[in-house]
Design a protein around this motif. Sequence first.
Motif, PDB file in Angstrom:
ATOM      1  N   VAL A  95      54.634 -10.504  11.861  1.00  0.00           N
ATOM      2  CA  VAL A  95      53.716 -11.537  12.360  1.00  0.00           C
ATOM      3  C   VAL A  95      54.483 -12.362  13.390  1.00  0.00           C
ATOM      4  N   LYS A  96      53.868 -12.596  14.523  1.00  0.00           N
ATOM      5  CA  LYS A  96      54.540 -13.329  15.596  1.00  0.00           C
ATOM      6  C   LYS A  96      54.630 -14.823  15.265  1.00  0.00           C
ATOM      7  N   ALA A  97      55.785 -15.413  15.558  1.00  0.00           N
ATOM      8  CA  ALA A  97      55.983 -16.850  15.350  1.00  0.00           C
ATOM      9  C   ALA A  97      54.952 -17.647  16.138  1.00  0.00           C
ATOM     10  N   GLU A  98      54.611 -17.160  17.330  1.00  0.00           N
ATOM     11  CA  GLU A  98      53.620 -17.848  18.164  1.00  0.00           C
ATOM     12  C   GLU A  98      52.241 -17.859  17.487  1.00  0.00           C
ATOM     13  N   THR A  99      51.910 -16.764  16.821  1.00  0.00           N
ATOM     14  CA  THR A  99      50.620 -16.688  16.120  1.00  0.00           C
ATOM     15  C   THR A  99      50.592 -17.695  14.984  1.00  0.00           C
ATOM     16  N   LEU A 100      51.666 -17.754  14.219  1.00  0.00           N
ATOM     17  CA  LEU A 100      51.750 -18.711  13.112  1.00  0.00           C
ATOM     18  C   LEU A 100      51.665 -20.143  13.613  1.00  0.00           C
ATOM     19  N   LYS A 101      52.347 -20.417  14.704  1.00  0.00           N
ATOM     20  CA  LYS A 101      52.359 -21.781  15.244  1.00  0.00           C
ATOM     21  C   LYS A 101      50.990 -22.172  15.802  1.00  0.00           C
TER      22      LYS A 101
ATOM     23  N   VAL B  54      47.119 -19.504   7.586  1.00  0.00           N
ATOM     24  CA  VAL B  54      45.795 -19.230   7.038  1.00  0.00           C
ATOM     25  C   VAL B  54      44.816 -19.120   8.204  1.00  0.00           C
ATOM     26  N   SER B  55      44.763 -17.904   8.760  1.00  0.00           N
ATOM     27  CA  SER B  55      43.912 -17.658   9.924  1.00  0.00           C
ATOM     28  C   SER B  55      43.581 -16.179  10.013  1.00  0.00           C
TER      29      SER B  55
ATOM     30  N   GLY C 129      40.300 -23.059  -0.752  1.00  0.00           N
ATOM     31  CA  GLY C 129      39.260 -22.040  -0.857  1.00  0.00           C
ATOM     32  C   GLY C 129      39.038 -21.273   0.432  1.00  0.00           C
ATOM     33  N   LEU C 130      39.625 -21.736   1.546  1.00  0.00           N
ATOM     34  CA  LEU C 130      39.531 -20.986   2.797  1.00  0.00           C
ATOM     35  C   LEU C 130      40.449 -19.777   2.689  1.00  0.00           C
ATOM     36  N   VAL C 131      39.896 -18.585   2.850  1.00  0.00           N
ATOM     37  CA  VAL C 131      40.647 -17.341   2.703  1.00  0.00           C
ATOM     38  C   VAL C 131      40.255 -16.381   3.815  1.00  0.00           C
ATOM     39  N   PHE C 132      41.245 -15.637   4.287  1.00  0.00           N
ATOM     40  CA  PHE C 132      41.002 -14.548   5.235  1.00  0.00           C
ATOM     41  C   PHE C 132      41.560 -13.265   4.647  1.00  0.00           C
ATOM     42  N   ILE C 133      40.767 -12.224   4.733  1.00  0.00           N
ATOM     43  CA  ILE C 133      41.165 -10.879   4.329  1.00  0.00           C
ATOM     44  C   ILE C 133      41.057 -10.015   5.576  1.00  0.00           C
ATOM     45  N   CYS C 134      42.007  -9.117   5.752  1.00  0.00           N
ATOM     46  CA  CYS C 134      41.882  -8.129   6.819  1.00  0.00           C
ATOM     47  C   CYS C 134      42.045  -6.744   6.208  1.00  0.00           C
ATOM     48  N   ILE C 135      41.142  -5.869   6.561  1.00  0.00           N
ATOM     49  CA  ILE C 135      41.239  -4.463   6.186  1.00  0.00           C
ATOM     50  C   ILE C 135      41.447  -3.691   7.474  1.00  0.00           C
ATOM     51  N   GLU C 136      42.529  -2.910   7.506  1.00  0.00           N
ATOM     52  CA  GLU C 136      42.861  -2.188   8.732  1.00  0.00           C
ATOM     53  C   GLU C 136      43.127  -0.720   8.447  1.00  0.00           C
TER      54      GLU C 136
END
Length: 173
Positions: free
Chosen positions: A72-78, A83-84, A123-130
Motif C-alpha cells: 500500500v502506498k504511503a501517499e494513499t494512506l496519507k 479506512v478507505s 462501523g465504516l468498513v471497506f471490503i475489496c474483492i479482487e
Amino acid sequence: MSYMNTLKSNIKYSSSKLVGELTRKNLKIATAESCTGGLLSKYITDVPGSSLVFECGICSYSNHIKEKILGVKAETLKKYTAVSAQVAKEMAHGVRILAKSDIAISTTGYAGPKSFNPNEKVGLVFICIESENLSKIIKLDLHRNINNEREYIRNMTVNKAIIHLMNILANNI
C-alpha cells in the motif's frame, strides 16, 4: 439463540459453501485483513479441506505492515486514510500478487470502540474483492449502537465479504 450466535452460525455455513465453490472451480484465495484481524482467514481455514484453496492471510493491522508487506502506498494512506476504498483496493491487490492467488479479499474499517478520524464513525468498513479481471469495492455502515458492537462489526464484515464473493463466484468470476 442470540443474534451473535446466529450470525456466527451463518458465517460458518457460508464459509463451508465458499470453500466448496472455490474447490469446485479450482481457485486459490488470499486475505488481507485490518479491522477483522484475521477473522475471515479463521472462518475459511476452520473448514476441512480449506488447504486446497487458501493461500495465505495477512493481518495488516498497522499502516507499516500495509505498506511493507502489502505494498500500500504511503501517499494513499496519507491522502485517504487506512479506512478507505483506495486502501482496501491496494491491500487486496498486494495480497493477491504476494500469494499468487486467483482471488483476494481485503477488509479495513473502524470496528470500535471509536474511530480515529473525527469525520468518520465506528462501523465504516471497506471490503475489496479482487481477481485478475475484477476489483469490487463494498462500502458498509455497520454502526448499530448495540452491546458487543465491535464483535458484531467484525463478524458482519466477514459475513458480507463471503456473501459478496459467493455472488461473484455464482456469476463465473
